[in-house]
Design a protein around this motif. Structure first.
Motif, PDB file in Angstrom:
ATOM      1  N   ALA A  59       0.813  -1.219   0.000  1.00 38.11           N
ATOM      2  CA  ALA A  59       0.000   0.000   0.000  1.00 38.11           C
ATOM      3  C   ALA A  59       0.845   1.267   0.000  1.00 38.11           C
ATOM      4  CB  ALA A  59      -0.922   0.009   1.224  1.00 38.11           C
ATOM      5  N   SER A  60       2.160   1.137   0.129  1.00 33.09           N
ATOM      6  CA  SER A  60       3.040   2.296   0.242  1.00 33.09           C
ATOM      7  C   SER A  60       3.489   2.763  -1.139  1.00 33.09           C
ATOM      8  CB  SER A  60       4.258   1.950   1.099  1.00 33.09           C
ATOM      9  OG  SER A  60       3.852   1.600   2.407  1.00 33.09           O
ATOM     10  N   VAL A  61       3.456   4.067  -1.343  1.00 32.75           N
ATOM     11  CA  VAL A  61       3.688   4.658  -2.659  1.00 32.75           C
ATOM     12  C   VAL A  61       4.896   5.585  -2.624  1.00 32.75           C
ATOM     13  CG1 VAL A  61       2.700   6.140  -4.462  1.00 32.75           C
ATOM     14  CG2 VAL A  61       1.227   4.539  -3.200  1.00 32.75           C
ATOM     15  N   ARG A  62       5.724   5.471  -3.650  1.00 35.08           N
ATOM     16  CA  ARG A  62       6.779   6.461  -3.874  1.00 35.08           C
ATOM     17  C   ARG A  62       6.344   7.376  -5.002  1.00 35.08           C
ATOM     18  NH1 ARG A  62      13.034   5.127  -5.494  1.00 35.08           N
ATOM     19  NH2 ARG A  62      12.061   4.395  -7.440  1.00 35.08           N
ATOM     20  N   LEU A  63       6.341   8.680  -4.742  1.00 27.34           N
ATOM     21  CA  LEU A  63       6.038   9.662  -5.773  1.00 27.34           C
ATOM     22  C   LEU A  63       7.356  10.162  -6.352  1.00 27.34           C
ATOM     23  CD1 LEU A  63       3.219  11.692  -3.968  1.00 27.34           C
ATOM     24  CD2 LEU A  63       2.939   9.925  -5.717  1.00 27.34           C
ATOM     25  N   THR A  64       7.504  10.083  -7.669  1.00 26.17           N
ATOM     26  CA  THR A  64       8.793  10.427  -8.262  1.00 26.17           C
ATOM     27  C   THR A  64       9.097  11.915  -8.182  1.00 26.17           C
ATOM     28  OG1 THR A  64       7.712  10.479 -10.440  1.00 26.17           O
ATOM     29  CG2 THR A  64       8.827   8.444  -9.795  1.00 26.17           C
ATOM     30  N   GLY A  65       8.135  12.712  -7.739  1.00 26.36           N
ATOM     31  CA  GLY A  65       8.413  14.116  -7.479  1.00 26.36           C
ATOM     32  C   GLY A  65       9.227  14.337  -6.223  1.00 26.36           C
ATOM     33  N   GLY A  66       9.526  13.266  -5.457  1.00 27.55           N
ATOM     34  CA  GLY A  66      10.392  13.395  -4.294  1.00 27.55           C
ATOM     35  C   GLY A  66       9.709  13.189  -2.969  1.00 27.55           C
ATOM     36  N   CYS A  67       8.502  12.634  -2.963  1.00 32.73           N
ATOM     37  CA  CYS A  67       7.755  12.444  -1.726  1.00 32.73           C
ATOM     38  C   CYS A  67       7.264  11.001  -1.600  1.00 32.73           C
ATOM     39  CB  CYS A  67       6.554  13.392  -1.680  1.00 32.73           C
ATOM     40  SG  CYS A  67       6.964  15.107  -1.272  1.00 32.73           S
ATOM     41  N   SER A  68       6.593  10.747  -0.493  1.00 32.39           N
ATOM     42  CA  SER A  68       6.003   9.444  -0.205  1.00 32.39           C
ATOM     43  C   SER A  68       4.493   9.589  -0.097  1.00 32.39           C
ATOM     44  CB  SER A  68       6.583   8.879   1.090  1.00 32.39           C
ATOM     45  OG  SER A  68       7.982   8.706   0.981  1.00 32.39           O
ATOM     46  N   ALA A  69       3.796   8.446  -0.059  1.00 28.92           N
ATOM     47  CA  ALA A  69       2.333   8.469  -0.036  1.00 28.92           C
ATOM     48  C   ALA A  69       1.827   7.069   0.259  1.00 28.92           C
ATOM     49  CB  ALA A  69       1.789   8.971  -1.379  1.00 28.92           C
ATOM     50  N   SER A  70       0.496   6.897   0.203  1.00 31.29           N
ATOM     51  CA  SER A  70      -0.088   5.566   0.430  1.00 31.29           C
ATOM     52  C   SER A  70      -1.450   5.476  -0.221  1.00 31.29           C
ATOM     53  CB  SER A  70      -0.218   5.279   1.933  1.00 31.29           C
ATOM     54  OG  SER A  70      -1.015   6.268   2.569  1.00 31.29           O
ATOM     55  N   PHE A  71      -1.787   4.276  -0.681  1.00 34.76           N
ATOM     56  CA  PHE A  71      -3.131   4.025  -1.174  1.00 34.76           C
ATOM     57  C   PHE A  71      -4.068   3.901   0.024  1.00 34.76           C
ATOM     58  CE2 PHE A  71      -1.061   2.163  -5.083  1.00 34.76           C
ATOM     59  CZ  PHE A  71      -1.583   3.105  -5.965  1.00 34.76           C
ATOM     60  N   VAL A  72      -5.226   4.591  -0.057  1.00 37.16           N
ATOM     61  CA  VAL A  72      -6.164   4.581   1.065  1.00 37.16           C
ATOM     62  C   VAL A  72      -7.588   4.243   0.633  1.00 37.16           C
ATOM     63  CG1 VAL A  72      -4.824   6.098   2.582  1.00 37.16           C
ATOM     64  CG2 VAL A  72      -6.348   7.113   0.858  1.00 37.16           C
ATOM     65  N   SER A  73      -7.752   3.746  -0.570  1.00 42.25           N
ATOM     66  CA  SER A  73      -9.060   3.249  -0.992  1.00 42.25           C
ATOM     67  C   SER A  73      -8.832   2.183  -2.061  1.00 42.25           C
ATOM     68  CB  SER A  73      -9.943   4.378  -1.562  1.00 42.25           C
ATOM     69  OG  SER A  73      -9.712   4.564  -2.949  1.00 42.25           O
ATOM     70  N   HIS A  74      -9.888   1.473  -2.416  1.00 47.10           N
ATOM     71  CA  HIS A  74      -9.770   0.421  -3.423  1.00 47.10           C
ATOM     72  C   HIS A  74      -9.818   0.965  -4.841  1.00 47.10           C
ATOM     73  CE1 HIS A  74     -14.100   1.063  -3.080  1.00 47.10           C
ATOM     74  NE2 HIS A  74     -14.227   0.505  -4.272  1.00 47.10           N
ATOM     75  N   GLN A  75      -9.924   2.310  -4.983  1.00 46.74           N
ATOM     76  CA  GLN A  75     -10.020   2.932  -6.304  1.00 46.74           C
ATOM     77  C   GLN A  75      -8.829   3.838  -6.604  1.00 46.74           C
ATOM     78  OE1 GLN A  75     -14.010   4.551  -5.436  1.00 46.74           O
ATOM     79  NE2 GLN A  75     -14.737   3.390  -7.211  1.00 46.74           N
ATOM     80  N   GLY A  76      -7.663   3.483  -6.076  1.00 45.50           N
ATOM     81  CA  GLY A  76      -6.446   4.211  -6.426  1.00 45.50           C
ATOM     82  C   GLY A  76      -6.264   5.553  -5.756  1.00 45.50           C
ATOM     83  N   LEU A  77      -7.030   5.853  -4.705  1.00 46.51           N
ATOM     84  CA  LEU A  77      -6.896   7.121  -4.006  1.00 46.51           C
ATOM     85  C   LEU A  77      -5.611   7.123  -3.187  1.00 46.51           C
ATOM     86  CD1 LEU A  77      -8.523   9.785  -3.613  1.00 46.51           C
ATOM     87  CD2 LEU A  77      -9.347   8.799  -1.460  1.00 46.51           C
ATOM     88  N   ILE A  78      -4.855   8.218  -3.275  1.00 43.27           N
ATOM     89  CA  ILE A  78      -3.534   8.318  -2.655  1.00 43.27           C
ATOM     90  C   ILE A  78      -3.512   9.476  -1.671  1.00 43.27           C
ATOM     91  CG2 ILE A  78      -1.088   8.790  -3.091  1.00 43.27           C
ATOM     92  CD1 ILE A  78      -1.467   7.588  -5.881  1.00 43.27           C
ATOM     93  N   LEU A  79      -3.100   9.206  -0.445  1.00 42.15           N
ATOM     94  CA  LEU A  79      -2.904  10.242   0.569  1.00 42.15           C
ATOM     95  C   LEU A  79      -1.450  10.683   0.546  1.00 42.15           C
ATOM     96  CD1 LEU A  79      -3.702  11.867   3.185  1.00 42.15           C
ATOM     97  CD2 LEU A  79      -2.999   9.813   4.467  1.00 42.15           C
ATOM     98  N   THR A  80      -1.228  12.001   0.511  1.00 42.56           N
ATOM     99  CA  THR A  80       0.121  12.545   0.629  1.00 42.56           C
ATOM    100  C   THR A  80       0.017  13.937   1.252  1.00 42.56           C
ATOM    101  OG1 THR A  80       2.219  12.895  -0.544  1.00 42.56           O
ATOM    102  CG2 THR A  80       0.197  13.575  -1.684  1.00 42.56           C
ATOM    103  N   ASN A  81       1.115  14.680   1.243  1.00 44.69           N
ATOM    104  CA  ASN A  81       1.118  16.042   1.788  1.00 44.69           C
ATOM    105  C   ASN A  81       0.701  17.065   0.734  1.00 44.69           C
ATOM    106  OD1 ASN A  81       4.135  15.548   3.757  1.00 44.69           O
ATOM    107  ND2 ASN A  81       2.002  15.273   4.371  1.00 44.69           N
ATOM    108  N   HIS A  82       0.183  18.186   1.211  1.00 41.39           N
ATOM    109  CA  HIS A  82      -0.133  19.305   0.326  1.00 41.39           C
ATOM    110  C   HIS A  82       1.126  19.828  -0.339  1.00 41.39           C
ATOM    111  CE1 HIS A  82      -0.863  23.570  -0.666  1.00 41.39           C
ATOM    112  NE2 HIS A  82      -2.129  23.238  -0.831  1.00 41.39           N
ATOM    113  N   HIS A  83       2.213  19.949   0.423  1.00 38.13           N
ATOM    114  CA  HIS A  83       3.423  20.525  -0.178  1.00 38.13           C
ATOM    115  C   HIS A  83       4.027  19.598  -1.230  1.00 38.13           C
ATOM    116  CE1 HIS A  83       5.702  18.294   3.083  1.00 38.13           C
ATOM    117  NE2 HIS A  83       6.504  18.088   2.057  1.00 38.13           N
TER     118      HIS A  83
END
Length: 683
Positions: A59-83
């Motif tokens: 469920a853990s996501v690497r964003l190639t823009g330089g941040c991290s994130a995670s999947f939080v729904s079964h439809q590809g929704l990703i939680l990350t920071n605003h910045h």
């Protein structure tokens, strides 16, 4: 390219537990294939099993823009920071519709907006390939070593990922060359913006509150991963749990910390303190001044420069903290003591050669190349495009094993995406950045230096920047695609002045790389392996490697700390935002906060702190509880964390996260998105 980013640091400037001795307490950014379960169980009486770790990894996501994130729904929704998605907001905005300022809510899937250059990646496997690479290197040294290593890495990455459309392979160097691991990712190259609060909601308190606590920041946003024009199915996602954290509870931060230097030797730290950090601080400070002056000219430039300014100011605070750490006698004494201890243990082991002298020699050699290498690679978006196009044309004509990193078969899809994705370029801003970098090159190298003459000819930095930026057509994504598709023939036929400039510098850049590989990178690869052997022989294999922007897990607990004799609480509340507001920037309320004051539950937990060990790149990482549910998103560290590139202090270091309870309140009350509330609830 200079983009807005947040660099989190996780170590104090005074007492700390320093690598290379075994990590203690909550210290450590561990690879998921080497989680210290016994160590955690000894302190907390519990540790996750392999099934738990596997679920979290999926469920853990690497964003190639330089941040991290995670999947939080079964439809590809990703939680990350605003910045982490501020650039996406910025690049989708216009003067008439400023999403960065007013926030963004997609009412339906059709309104979700693409984020240029962004890619979401999920680790599917980690394979140790140390033996393969060390065998390929053999007895090679210097540049021959780096070529042999690069060739083997290219081969391993190509063999690991035969489907370049959906997978990405990356060989990662750990322990300075003591280990090599092949990371295989499932990638999603279509990432879209779903929801983001107003910029002021995320940046409330601005630079004065940055790397401080208490905090009142809604630094959270949602993206969505797409494939073939449809949201991806993500059954492996974290369960959304909008509850407040509990003091003392165990927490995990799973993400991709960018880079640390905790394994550096004394001569490597001296280079940081004496060369790299002073140059970086001085030049970035001037860029900040130039940018602020330009932004004051009109409201259009103020909007267009805001994203970059935020990144510069955050970076300056980080580098100031690192400088302070490396000039603190107590801190540096601990670092020296740790190295002395390791040397003593190594001397008693006849199988361990002395690698420190070789590191010293390599660092001394690097000092003679550093400024030339840094300033013959100017900054600016259009120049970055030109350089990538020129190098891609040259490298793609070579066999895969002989190409530069970033241009091998496994790396080209992401290079192409970043190059060809459409996004706005503001000429005045690119000219400012480009001219600044050229002027700093002349200042540090000297007007009579051959590299300065190569770069500037008889023009001033400002004249050259104006001519190249205003004369280039590379802001046009269709032109970039023509040059990319046309290869070397198109590059040679191009009359774009920025392309010509990149071609002029390419030979010198390649020459410098060759010299650096021979005298610095190659020797460090050899000595890095020896230093790793020394650490493992002295302390066993229960060590964590320096951060490499690859997936890591840290464990800790929700806990405050003592500051000047006072106990810092674990959390703030949303109601505290109104008490802290002054009406003046940066303590002015976001308009939606002010408008909904009577609707917001003031007791809602807002931001909280934990002992998790993180650094830049961890921004957006999910904060996960023992049950494996997400209760927050890490976005910062406290002021004591600014030396965290070099060490960690359990007593003072804290990760700062925004709670899911606050995000839920925002979704329901401040920036209503009932469809997301329903999706997060699994309905």
């Amino acid at each position: 390219m200079i983009r807005r980013s947040i660099f989190l640091a996780s170590a104090a400037i005074t007492m700390f537990s320093a690598v290379p001795s075994p990590a203690l307490a909550d210290e450590g950014m561990w690879t998921l294939d080497a989680f210290p379960a016994e160590q955690m169980r000894e302190k907390y009486g519990w540790a996750p099993d392999q099934a738990w770790l596997d679920r979290v990894q999926a469920a853990s996501v690497r964003l190639t823009g330089g941040c991290s994130a995670s999947f939080v729904s079964h439809q590809g929704l990703i939680l990350t920071n605003h910045h982490c998605i501020a650039s996406c907001l910025y690049e989708n905005s216009t003067d008439a519709d400023d999403f960065l300022k007013r926030g963004f809510i997609a009412a339906n899937r059709e309104q979700e907006k693409k984020c240029a250059g962004q890619q979401a990646e999920i680790v599917t496997s980690i394979v140790d390939v140390t033996d393969d690479i060390t065998a390929a290197i053999g007895d090679a040294t210097g540049e021959a070593l780096t070529k042999a290593r690069s060739a083997k890495i290219a081969a391993l990455e190509s063999a690991g990922c035969t489907d370049m459309k959906t997978t990405r392979c990356q060989v990662v160097t750990l322990f300075g060359g003591g280990q090599y691991k092949l990371y295989i990712y499932r990638k999603y190259s279509d990432v879209r913006l779903v929801w983001a609060p107003e910029d002021r909601a995320a940046t409330f308190g601005g630079d004065p509150d940055n790397f401080n606590f208490p905090r009142y920041s809604l630094d959270a946003s949602f993206l969505r991963a797409y494939e073939n024009g449809k949201p991806v199915a993500t059954p492996a996602h974290l369960t959304w749990n909008p509850r407040p954290p509990k003091e003392g509870e165990v927490t995990f931060v799973v993400g991709n910390p960018g880079s640390t230097s905790r394994l550096y030797t004394q001569s490597q730290l001296a280079f940081e303190r004496e060369v790299r950090l002073p140059v970086t601080l001085t030049t970035l400070s001037e860029l900040r001044g130039r940018l602020i002056r330009a932004m004051e000219e009109n409201s259009e430039k103020e909007r267009e420069g805001l994203d970059l300014l935020g990144g510069i100011e955050n970076s300056l605070k980080v580098y100031i903290g690192r400088t302070r750490a490396l000039n603190d006698p107590a801190f540096t004494a601990k670092l020296a003591e740790a190295e002395t201890e390791l040397k003593a243990k190594s001397r008693s082991n006849a199988a361990i050669d002395d690698p420190w002298t070789s590191v010293d020699e390599a660092m001394q050699a690097y000092r003679s190349y550093y400024l030339s290498s840094r300033f013959t690679d100017p900054s600016g978006d259009l120049y970055g495009y030109a350089q990538a196009l020129v190098l891609a044309a040259i490298e793609r004509e070579k066999p895969n094993a002989e190409r530069l990193p970033g241009y091998t078969d496994s790396a080209l899809p992401l290079t192409e995406k970043r190059l060809l994705d459409e996004r706005p370029i503001y000429p005045w801003l690119d000219e400012l950045i480009f001219g600044w970098s050229l002027s700093k090159g002349r200042e540090y190298l000297g007007a009579d230096d051959p590299d300065t003459k190569l770069i500037l000819g008889k023009e001033s930095p400002e004249q050259l920047a104006e001519r190249l930026v205003n004369g280039s057509d590379l802001a046009n994504s269709e032109m970039r695609k023509k040059l990319w598709d046309g290869g070397m023939a198109a590059i040679e036929a191009s009359d774009d002045p920025m392309i010509a400039f990149a071609r002029k510098l390419e030979g010198r850049q390649r020459e410098l790389k060759q010299q650096i590989d021979e005298n610095y990178s190659g020797p460090l690869a050899t000595t890095g392996a020896k230093l790793a052997d020394a650490r493992f022989a002295a302390y066993g294999d229960k060590l964590y490697p320096d951060a490499t922007f690859t997936l890591r897990i840290s464990y800790g607990q929700v806990k405050g700390w003592m500051e000047r004799g006072q106990q810092v609480p674990i959390a703030t509340t949303m109601g505290g935002t109104f008490d802290r507001a002054t009406g003046n920037e940066p303590f002015d309320l976001a308009p939606a906060f002010a408008a909904n004051k009577n609707k917001i539950d003031p007791a809602t937990t807002y931001d909280f702190v934990s002992t998790n060990d993180i650094i830049g790149g961890n921004s957006g990482s999910p904060v996960i509880d023992k049950e494996g549910t997400v209760i927050g998103a890490a976005f910062d560290g406290n002021i004591h964390s600014l030396g965290g590139n070099y060490g960690y202090d359990l007593n003072l270091n804290r990760t700062v996260s925004v709670s899911t309870a606050a995000v839920q309140e925002a979704l329901e009350t401040i920036y209503p998105a009932p469809h997301l509330v329903k999706e997060l609830a699994g309905k």
